[in-house]
Design a protein around this motif. Structure first.
Motif, PDB file in Angstrom:
ATOM      1  N   GLY A 186       0.829  -1.190   0.000  1.00 25.48           N
ATOM      2  CA  GLY A 186       0.000   0.000   0.000  1.00 25.48           C
ATOM      3  C   GLY A 186       0.871   1.250   0.000  1.00 25.48           C
ATOM      4  O   GLY A 186       1.930   1.294   0.627  1.00 25.48           O
ATOM      5  N   ASP A 188       0.600   5.722  -0.157  1.00 25.70           N
ATOM      6  CA  ASP A 188      -0.177   6.957  -0.214  1.00 25.70           C
ATOM      7  C   ASP A 188       0.771   8.121   0.039  1.00 25.70           C
ATOM      8  O   ASP A 188       1.848   7.947   0.648  1.00 25.70           O
ATOM      9  CB  ASP A 188      -1.302   6.951   0.825  1.00 25.70           C
ATOM     10  CG  ASP A 188      -2.434   7.902   0.456  1.00 25.70           C
ATOM     11  OD1 ASP A 188      -2.302   8.600  -0.569  1.00 25.70           O
ATOM     12  OD2 ASP A 188      -3.440   7.956   1.187  1.00 25.70           O
ATOM     13  N   GLY A 234      -3.425  -1.751   2.251  1.00 24.72           N
ATOM     14  CA  GLY A 234      -3.796  -0.356   2.197  1.00 24.72           C
ATOM     15  C   GLY A 234      -3.376   0.477   3.379  1.00 24.72           C
ATOM     16  O   GLY A 234      -3.501   0.069   4.536  1.00 24.72           O
ATOM     17  N   TYR A 236      -4.009   4.731   4.275  1.00 26.19           N
ATOM     18  CA  TYR A 236      -4.745   5.876   3.761  1.00 26.19           C
ATOM     19  C   TYR A 236      -4.489   7.075   4.667  1.00 26.19           C
ATOM     20  O   TYR A 236      -4.456   6.950   5.889  1.00 26.19           O
ATOM     21  CB  TYR A 236      -6.244   5.562   3.691  1.00 26.19           C
ATOM     22  CG  TYR A 236      -6.528   4.260   2.975  1.00 26.19           C
ATOM     23  CD1 TYR A 236      -6.533   4.207   1.590  1.00 26.19           C
ATOM     24  CD2 TYR A 236      -6.745   3.076   3.699  1.00 26.19           C
ATOM     25  CE1 TYR A 236      -6.779   3.008   0.925  1.00 26.19           C
ATOM     26  CE2 TYR A 236      -6.985   1.884   3.043  1.00 26.19           C
ATOM     27  CZ  TYR A 236      -6.990   1.849   1.652  1.00 26.19           C
ATOM     28  OH  TYR A 236      -7.213   0.672   1.001  1.00 26.19           O
ATOM     29  N   TYR A 256      -9.308  -2.038  11.189  1.00 24.61           N
ATOM     30  CA  TYR A 256      -8.571  -0.842  10.810  1.00 24.61           C
ATOM     31  C   TYR A 256      -7.880  -0.267  12.032  1.00 24.61           C
ATOM     32  O   TYR A 256      -8.436  -0.250  13.123  1.00 24.61           O
ATOM     33  CB  TYR A 256      -9.511   0.201  10.204  1.00 24.61           C
ATOM     34  CG  TYR A 256      -9.982  -0.150   8.819  1.00 24.61           C
ATOM     35  CD1 TYR A 256      -9.227   0.188   7.708  1.00 24.61           C
ATOM     36  CD2 TYR A 256     -11.178  -0.821   8.624  1.00 24.61           C
ATOM     37  CE1 TYR A 256      -9.651  -0.127   6.439  1.00 24.61           C
ATOM     38  CE2 TYR A 256     -11.615  -1.146   7.356  1.00 24.61           C
ATOM     39  CZ  TYR A 256     -10.845  -0.799   6.259  1.00 24.61           C
ATOM     40  OH  TYR A 256     -11.264  -1.121   5.005  1.00 24.61           O
ATOM     41  N   GLU A 281     -10.172  -3.705  -0.850  1.00 25.14           N
ATOM     42  CA  GLU A 281      -9.771  -2.334  -1.150  1.00 25.14           C
ATOM     43  C   GLU A 281     -10.668  -1.383  -0.376  1.00 25.14           C
ATOM     44  O   GLU A 281     -11.845  -1.676  -0.154  1.00 25.14           O
ATOM     45  CB  GLU A 281      -9.888  -2.071  -2.649  1.00 25.14           C
ATOM     46  CG  GLU A 281      -9.367  -0.721  -3.096  1.00 25.14           C
ATOM     47  CD  GLU A 281      -9.472  -0.536  -4.594  1.00 25.14           C
ATOM     48  OE1 GLU A 281      -9.053   0.524  -5.087  1.00 25.14           O
ATOM     49  OE2 GLU A 281      -9.979  -1.456  -5.277  1.00 25.14           O
ATOM     50  N   SER A 282     -10.118  -0.246   0.041  1.00 23.01           N
ATOM     51  CA  SER A 282     -10.892   0.714   0.822  1.00 23.01           C
ATOM     52  C   SER A 282     -10.641   2.128   0.315  1.00 23.01           C
ATOM     53  O   SER A 282      -9.709   2.378  -0.470  1.00 23.01           O
ATOM     54  CB  SER A 282     -10.524   0.628   2.312  1.00 23.01           C
ATOM     55  OG  SER A 282     -10.750  -0.673   2.815  1.00 23.01           O
ATOM     56  N   GLU A 283     -11.473   3.026   0.787  1.00 15.80           N
ATOM     57  CA  GLU A 283     -11.285   4.439   0.471  1.00 15.80           C
ATOM     58  C   GLU A 283     -11.763   5.266   1.650  1.00 15.80           C
ATOM     59  O   GLU A 283     -12.744   4.911   2.317  1.00 15.80           O
ATOM     60  CB  GLU A 283     -12.025   4.830  -0.794  1.00 15.80           C
ATOM     61  CG  GLU A 283     -11.695   6.255  -1.242  1.00 15.80           C
ATOM     62  CD  GLU A 283     -12.070   6.518  -2.683  1.00 15.80           C
ATOM     63  OE1 GLU A 283     -12.195   7.712  -3.039  1.00 15.80           O
ATOM     64  OE2 GLU A 283     -12.244   5.557  -3.452  1.00 15.80           O
ATOM     65  N   LEU A 284     -11.060   6.366   1.891  1.00 12.98           N
ATOM     66  CA  LEU A 284     -11.352   7.272   2.987  1.00 12.98           C
ATOM     67  C   LEU A 284     -12.003   8.516   2.406  1.00 12.98           C
ATOM     68  O   LEU A 284     -11.385   9.258   1.627  1.00 12.98           O
ATOM     69  CB  LEU A 284     -10.048   7.619   3.711  1.00 12.98           C
ATOM     70  CG  LEU A 284     -10.087   8.071   5.174  1.00 12.98           C
ATOM     71  CD1 LEU A 284     -10.686   6.994   6.057  1.00 12.98           C
ATOM     72  CD2 LEU A 284      -8.666   8.408   5.633  1.00 12.98           C
ATOM     73  N   ILE A 295     -15.101   5.365   6.131  1.00 13.59           N
ATOM     74  CA  ILE A 295     -14.382   4.303   5.438  1.00 13.59           C
ATOM     75  C   ILE A 295     -15.368   3.510   4.591  1.00 13.59           C
ATOM     76  O   ILE A 295     -16.377   2.999   5.101  1.00 13.59           O
ATOM     77  CB  ILE A 295     -13.682   3.350   6.420  1.00 13.59           C
ATOM     78  CG1 ILE A 295     -12.642   4.099   7.249  1.00 13.59           C
ATOM     79  CG2 ILE A 295     -13.004   2.209   5.661  1.00 13.59           C
ATOM     80  CD1 ILE A 295     -11.956   3.221   8.284  1.00 13.59           C
ATOM     81  N   ASP A 473       1.610  -0.201  -5.270  1.00 10.81           N
ATOM     82  CA  ASP A 473       0.730   0.904  -5.645  1.00 10.81           C
ATOM     83  C   ASP A 473       1.508   1.992  -6.373  1.00 10.81           C
ATOM     84  O   ASP A 473       2.737   2.061  -6.320  1.00 10.81           O
ATOM     85  CB  ASP A 473       0.071   1.490  -4.400  1.00 10.81           C
ATOM     86  CG  ASP A 473      -1.032   0.577  -3.862  1.00 10.81           C
ATOM     87  OD1 ASP A 473      -1.417  -0.349  -4.600  1.00 10.81           O
ATOM     88  OD2 ASP A 473      -1.469   0.782  -2.725  1.00 10.81           O
ATOM     89  N   GLU A 475       1.513   6.303  -7.106  1.00 10.22           N
ATOM     90  CA  GLU A 475       1.014   7.598  -6.655  1.00 10.22           C
ATOM     91  C   GLU A 475       1.392   8.685  -7.661  1.00 10.22           C
ATOM     92  O   GLU A 475       2.511   8.714  -8.166  1.00 10.22           O
ATOM     93  CB  GLU A 475       1.601   7.957  -5.290  1.00 10.22           C
ATOM     94  CG  GLU A 475       0.848   7.410  -4.104  1.00 10.22           C
ATOM     95  CD  GLU A 475      -0.514   8.024  -3.936  1.00 10.22           C
ATOM     96  OE1 GLU A 475      -0.612   9.237  -3.700  1.00 10.22           O
ATOM     97  OE2 GLU A 475      -1.502   7.286  -4.070  1.00 10.22           O
TER      98      GLU A 475
END
Length: 612
Positions: A186, A188, A234, A236, A256, A281-284, A295, A473, A475
């Motif tokens: 992961g 970010d 992941g 985030y 989490y 997979e997740s997203e904030l 989340i 990943d 970016e």
């Protein structure tokens, strides 16, 4: 002397002298009236050739001076425009400082953000429209200005307007690799210590996660470990407790973990939250628009939503099974101000789950009419009508398909490109700073860019890059603070590919003042941009100083050439005036003598008369 009636030699000689005097006097009159010694080639053939050559050189150098003055005009326009852009940035800093003040609420910050976004658009418009004689100065077209300051290639002053604007290319020669102790999964990026430089956070399937603070030049400090929980793919970044500092949310097998940031790159102990379902997979993001980040989790066959409490904890509010288990994005497709979910599924097709307004979704999806297998999905406003559209890669035909939304949940299909090499992920950004959204496709260890135009068409430009080992990943961000997007890839190494740029002014990258934390992080970004413009103005000032020196040298050279020509071509008035007096006297004397000489044959007649 013999007296004859045949030839009057004295008269002929007097006529010749009178003619010479008259001819020379005519030349003196011509020189005095014209001011030039050489009025025709016969006056001085060699001198005329040299004088003409010197005259050409003087005129060329005179035009060179005018060329340099035109260059000064161009640079003055560029400098004045940069001054106006700097004024916009100063105002943006004021707005960011105001939004960062804790006494304001969401509605006030939204008003401040609206003005800031409008100023950002004006910043881009000015930078794209500044021109001199129809030549755009800051949009990347003017890579250099060649000022001809004399004769030959050595007399060319090659200048630029400085700054940087992206070309949309990510060239292989611009690769920088940084070895890391563990493989990255992961990944970010964000400015977690509020210094204006992008930092990175990544997981590695070992205890804790890694943080590497950016130096602002494309390099990073040595990574350090935070936490002691083994995280999954992941990590985030977001401000989950609304204190203005960025926090980290990481995926773990048991749920989490949230690590609250202190604003200086350090973090507190982890706070655990239940995941509710196995996740892929997740997203904030803020799903229910209450100002707290939530989340969204995609599992193997279901979605789950956990709403944030604003203190770093989350509560599960919805879980539902779905066949839409591949790519997903968010948008507002029916213009009701509520976040909707769009996703694709392996059997082929795209569906929308419309939001209920409380962070949950209607569990029955609405088919968009897509009936093909696809790879990659992105939501953005492609035609500038204010409605969300979506684009994907048709894996059966390797073509790009754009679906334009009308704001009511209906879409119209448009084919926009072919021969896409790499699927997997699609990101929409403006990579060449023209104000038109471009597309970034990535899959495996390679990627390519499609540049958009004003007609809604996209031109694919492959720039494939292979990383060492496997690829984690990827970016997109401005990691070297030049205003141009770069690509950072995880794996066995951190690989940064710097975006190619040319002279110009890049538009402001995405920012927001709607949240206090975003405003705090925007302040150093605006300051960095203002510093860039100041450096660009300094570069233009240096060019102006150089041109002024070159203009002085050219003016002196022109003067010397003109003086050299004058010494050859121009008449010496004092000398010619004295000749005028002398030749006037000679002409009058010759005329008088000629009159006397013409009387000599009359003597012979008198002699003949006496004889008779």
């Amino acid at each position: 002397m013999t007296v004859t009636l045949g030839l009057n030699i004295s008269s002929l000689r007097s006529q010749r002298q009178l003619g010479n005097a008259s001819e020379q006097l005519s030349t003196v009159f011509e020189r005095l009236s014209s001011g030039q010694r050489i009025n025709r080639a016969s006056d001085d053939a060699a001198g005329l050739a040299i004088a003409d050559s010197l005259n050409v050189d003087a005129r060329v150098y005179g035009q060179g001076v005018r060329n340099l003055n035109d260059g000064i005009s161009l640079l003055n326009i560029a400098d004045s425009s940069l001054e106006n852009l700097s004024s916009i940035l100063v105002r943006l800093q004021e707005l960011a400082e105001q939004s960062a003040n804790g006494v304001y609420g969401d509605s006030q910050r939204l008003a401040l953000d609206a003005e800031a976004q409008s100023l950002s658009n004006e910043f881009r418009r000015i930078s794209q429209s500044v021109e001199f004689n129809g030549q755009k100065l800051f949009n990347g077209d003017t890579t250099s200005v060649n000022l001809q300051a004399g004769v030959g290639s050595n007399a060319v002053l090659s200048l630029g307007v400085g700054g940087a604007i992206g070309t949309g290319a990510f060239e292989p020669e611009n690769i920088f690799r940084t070895s890391v102790a563990v493989d990255t999964y992961g990944l970010d990026s964000a400015d977690i210590n509020n210094d204006g430089n992008l930092d990175i956070v990544y997981s590695s399937l070992v205890s804790g996660f890694q943080i590497a603070l950016g130096n602002g030049d494309g390099t990073f400090q040595s990574s350090r470990t935070v936490g002691d929980v083994t995280l999954e793919d992941g990590v985030y970044i977001g401000d989950v407790n609304n204190d203005g500092n960025l926090d980290i949310v990481g995926e773990a097998l048991v749920g989490y973990y949230t690590y609250l940031g202190n604003g200086d790159g350090t973090f507190g102990a982890g706070i655990t939250s239940s995941v509710g379902t196995p996740h892929v997979e997740s997203e904030l993001l803020d799903l229910n628009h209450d100002g707290n980040l939530d989340i969204f989790t995609r599992g193997s066959d279901r979605y789950s939503i956990q709403l944030g409490a604003g203190d770093g904890t989350f509560a599960l509010v919805q879980t539902f099974t779905t066949v839409l288990d591949d790519d997903f994005r968010f948008g507002d497709f029916n213009s009701d101000g509520v976040t909707d979910l769009i996703a694709s599924y392996e059997a082929g097709g795209v569906g929308i789950y419309y939001g209920n307004g409380d962070g949950t979704f209607n569990t029955t999806f609405t088919d968009t009419g897509v009936s093909t297998t696809l790879d990659g999905l992105e939501v953005f406003d492609a035609n500038g009508d204010g409605n969300d559209d979506f684009i994907f890669l048709d894996t059966a035909t390797s073509t790009l398909n754009l679906y334009l939304g009308d704001g009511s949940g209906s879409f119209q299909q448009t084919l926009v490109g072919t021969d896409v090499l790499f699927g997997g992920d699609i990101d929409a950004r403006d990579f060449n700073g023209d104000g038109i959204t471009d597309l970034f496709f990535s899959g495996g260890a390679s990627y390519e860019v499609a540049l958009g135009d004003e007609n809604g068409q996209y031109t694919l430009q492959p720039y494939g890059v292979v990383s060492d080992g496997f690829v984690g990943d990827r970016e997109l961000g401005d990691f070297n603070n030049d205003g141009v997007y770069d690509v950072l890839t995880g794996g066995s190494d951190l690989t940064l590919v710097v975006g190619s740029s040319v002279d110009g002014v890049s538009p402001l990258l995405e920012f927001s003042l709607a949240i206090r934390g975003d405003a705090l992080r925007a302040l150093p970004v605006f300051q960095n941009k203002l510093t860039q413009l100041s450096s660009q103005r300094s570069e233009i000032g240096a060019h102006l100083s150089r041109i002024e020196s070159a203009t002085s040298a050219l003016s002196a050279a022109k003067e010397n050439f003109q003086a050299a020509e004058s010494r050859i071509r121009d008449a010496d008035i004092a000398f010619e005036s004295s000749r005028l007096v002398r030749l006037n006297i000679l002409q009058q004397a010759s005329a008088a003598v000629l009159a006397q000489a013409n009387q000599q044959p009359a003597l012979a007649l008198r002699l003949l008369g006496g004889a008779s």
